[in-house]
Design an enzyme around this catalytic site. Structure first.
Site, PDB file in Angstrom:
ATOM      1  N   ARG A 164       0.844  -1.192   0.000  1.00 59.25           N
ATOM      2  CA  ARG A 164       0.000   0.000   0.000  1.00 59.25           C
ATOM      3  C   ARG A 164       0.881   1.243   0.000  1.00 59.25           C
ATOM      4  O   ARG A 164       1.786   1.378   0.829  1.00 59.25           O
ATOM      5  CB  ARG A 164      -0.860  -0.016   1.267  1.00 59.25           C
ATOM      6  CG  ARG A 164      -2.195   0.642   1.122  1.00 59.25           C
ATOM      7  CD  ARG A 164      -2.970   0.367   2.387  1.00 59.25           C
ATOM      8  NE  ARG A 164      -2.713   1.404   3.358  1.00 59.25           N
ATOM      9  CZ  ARG A 164      -3.627   2.255   3.773  1.00 59.25           C
ATOM     10  NH1 ARG A 164      -4.860   2.161   3.317  1.00 59.25           N
ATOM     11  NH2 ARG A 164      -3.331   3.168   4.655  1.00 59.25           N
ATOM     12  N   THR A 168      -1.016   7.584  -1.261  1.00 60.06           N
ATOM     13  CA  THR A 168      -2.267   7.470  -2.033  1.00 60.06           C
ATOM     14  C   THR A 168      -3.224   6.429  -1.444  1.00 60.06           C
ATOM     15  O   THR A 168      -4.385   6.376  -1.834  1.00 60.06           O
ATOM     16  CB  THR A 168      -1.963   7.048  -3.484  1.00 60.06           C
ATOM     17  OG1 THR A 168      -1.388   5.733  -3.437  1.00 60.06           O
ATOM     18  CG2 THR A 168      -1.011   7.999  -4.175  1.00 60.06           C
ATOM     19  N   ASP A 262      -3.575 -12.199  10.440  1.00 62.04           N
ATOM     20  CA  ASP A 262      -2.576 -11.908   9.411  1.00 62.04           C
ATOM     21  C   ASP A 262      -1.832 -13.190   9.048  1.00 62.04           C
ATOM     22  O   ASP A 262      -1.066 -13.721   9.860  1.00 62.04           O
ATOM     23  CB  ASP A 262      -1.601 -10.828   9.909  1.00 62.04           C
ATOM     24  CG  ASP A 262      -0.683 -10.360   8.799  1.00 62.04           C
ATOM     25  OD1 ASP A 262       0.025 -11.204   8.200  1.00 62.04           O
ATOM     26  OD2 ASP A 262      -0.686  -9.153   8.493  1.00 62.04           O
ATOM     27  N   ASP A 265       2.095 -13.040   9.215  1.00 60.91           N
ATOM     28  CA  ASP A 265       2.592 -12.986  10.598  1.00 60.91           C
ATOM     29  C   ASP A 265       2.509 -14.373  11.240  1.00 60.91           C
ATOM     30  O   ASP A 265       3.440 -14.826  11.879  1.00 60.91           O
ATOM     31  CB  ASP A 265       1.773 -12.009  11.451  1.00 60.91           C
ATOM     32  CG  ASP A 265       2.169 -10.573  11.184  1.00 60.91           C
ATOM     33  OD1 ASP A 265       3.117 -10.350  10.405  1.00 60.91           O
ATOM     34  OD2 ASP A 265       1.491  -9.663  11.729  1.00 60.91           O
TER      35      ASP A 265
HETATM   36  N1  URA Z   1      -4.241 -10.488   4.686  1.00 59.81           N
HETATM   37  C1  URA Z   1      -4.210 -11.291   5.785  1.00 59.81           C
HETATM   38  O1  URA Z   1      -3.180 -11.862   6.120  1.00 59.81           O
HETATM   39  N2  URA Z   1      -5.335 -11.437   6.493  1.00 59.81           N
HETATM   40  C2  URA Z   1      -6.492 -10.813   6.177  1.00 59.81           C
HETATM   41  O2  URA Z   1      -7.487 -11.006   6.869  1.00 59.81           O
HETATM   42  C3  URA Z   1      -6.505  -9.986   5.019  1.00 59.81           C
HETATM   43  C4  URA Z   1      -5.365  -9.843   4.296  1.00 59.81           C
END
Ligand code: URA
Length: 270
Positions: A164, A168, A262, A265
């Site tokens: 990202r 923007t 995530d 992670d």
């Molecule tokens: N990326 C992720 O790792 N988890 C999400 O819920 C959305 C995007």
């Protein structure tokens, strides 16, 4: 166009009436309820099969949801659980990724191939037509590379980094390294989570800019949001999406819900 084994419904074992009930329920509520199904071996009576949440249906011909089998639901339950540690998360994610790759390969064309067996008889079989490569969307997509290598020995794998742009707030391409001859290959694009779809859409554009025809791209994904999947499927109707599950939606931070948090992670750093 699709063979019977590629039933477009994510609920191949549900009777049609159940699907209709589900569709009308969805239409009459602003906050749709998660669809559920009795999960367990076919031979067991329904009363002995617990109700589990299954994938939301999406009516797009190019989106293929894996059959919602007891095995898949159990694997997904494991990786969605916030109490699942990293080792188990990796192990069970890898099993789902393997299912996705195996199903993805079913979407590649094959040629007639007759061979002779050691007992001197012929067998009319098939072999894959053409060359393939993988392309992972970094970082989470790299977690899917091993599953692809296990099925396709010495497969070439390119990488795309999209993040990202802080100014923007739009996805921005930071890096790509792709096989020189990618335009002549079938491409298996890898990203486990399809949230808004921004990165996946940009990744397909990168591939198209390198000359890959849209209908030579197969997008493999673990969990998609309905809005992300719909957006992607409509913008690229010739790209085939193979996903394990379409979830309920996105939260205010664009995480998929109920989701699994995530993915990168949990796979790499937690
Ligand atoms: N990326 C992720 O790792 N988890 C999400 O819920 C959305 C995007």
């Amino acid at each position: 166009m699709h063979s019977k084994s590629h039933n477009l419904s994510p609920f191949p074992s549900l009777p049609h009436s159940a699907l209709e009930t589900f569709s009308s329920t969805m239409a009459s509520q602003t906050q749709p309820e998660a669809p559920s199904k009795n999960v367990g071996p076919e031979y067991r009576p329904t009363t002995q099969k617990p109700l589990a949440t299954v994938s939301t249906a999406l009516k797009h011909e190019n989106v293929h949801v894996l059959p919602q089998t007891p095995q898949l639901i159990a694997l997904l339950t494991m990786i969605r659980d916030k109490n699942t540690g990293r080792a188990d998360f990796i192990f069970h994610s890898n099993r789902i990724i393997r299912l996705l790759v195996e199903e993805g390969l079913n979407h590649l064309p094959v040629l007639e191939h007759t061979i002779t067996t050691p007992v001197g008889r012929t067998y009319a079989g098939v072999k894959f037509e053409g060359k393939i490569c993988g392309v992972s969307i970094m970082r989470a997509g790299e977690a899917m590379e091993q599953g692809l290598r296990e099925c396709c020995r010495s497969v070439r794998i390119g990488k795309i980094l999209i993040q990202r742009d802080e100014e923007t707030a739009k996805p921005k391409l930071y890096y790509d390294k792709l096989p020189e001859d990618i335009a002549t290959r079938w491409v298996l694009l890898l990203d486990p989570m399809l949230a808004t779809g921004g990165s996946a859409l940009m990744a397909v554009q990168v591939l198209k800019d390198r000359g890959v025809p849209e209908d030579h791209i197969l997008f493999l994904n673990l969990i998609a949001s309905p809005e992300g999947a719909k957006n992607f499927a409509e913008q690229y109707p010739k790209v085939r999406v193979v996903t394990a599950f379409i979830d309920m939606g996105l939260n205010e931070k664009n995480y998929i819900v109920p989701g699994l948090g995530d993915f990168g992670d949990r796979f790499y750093t937690m």
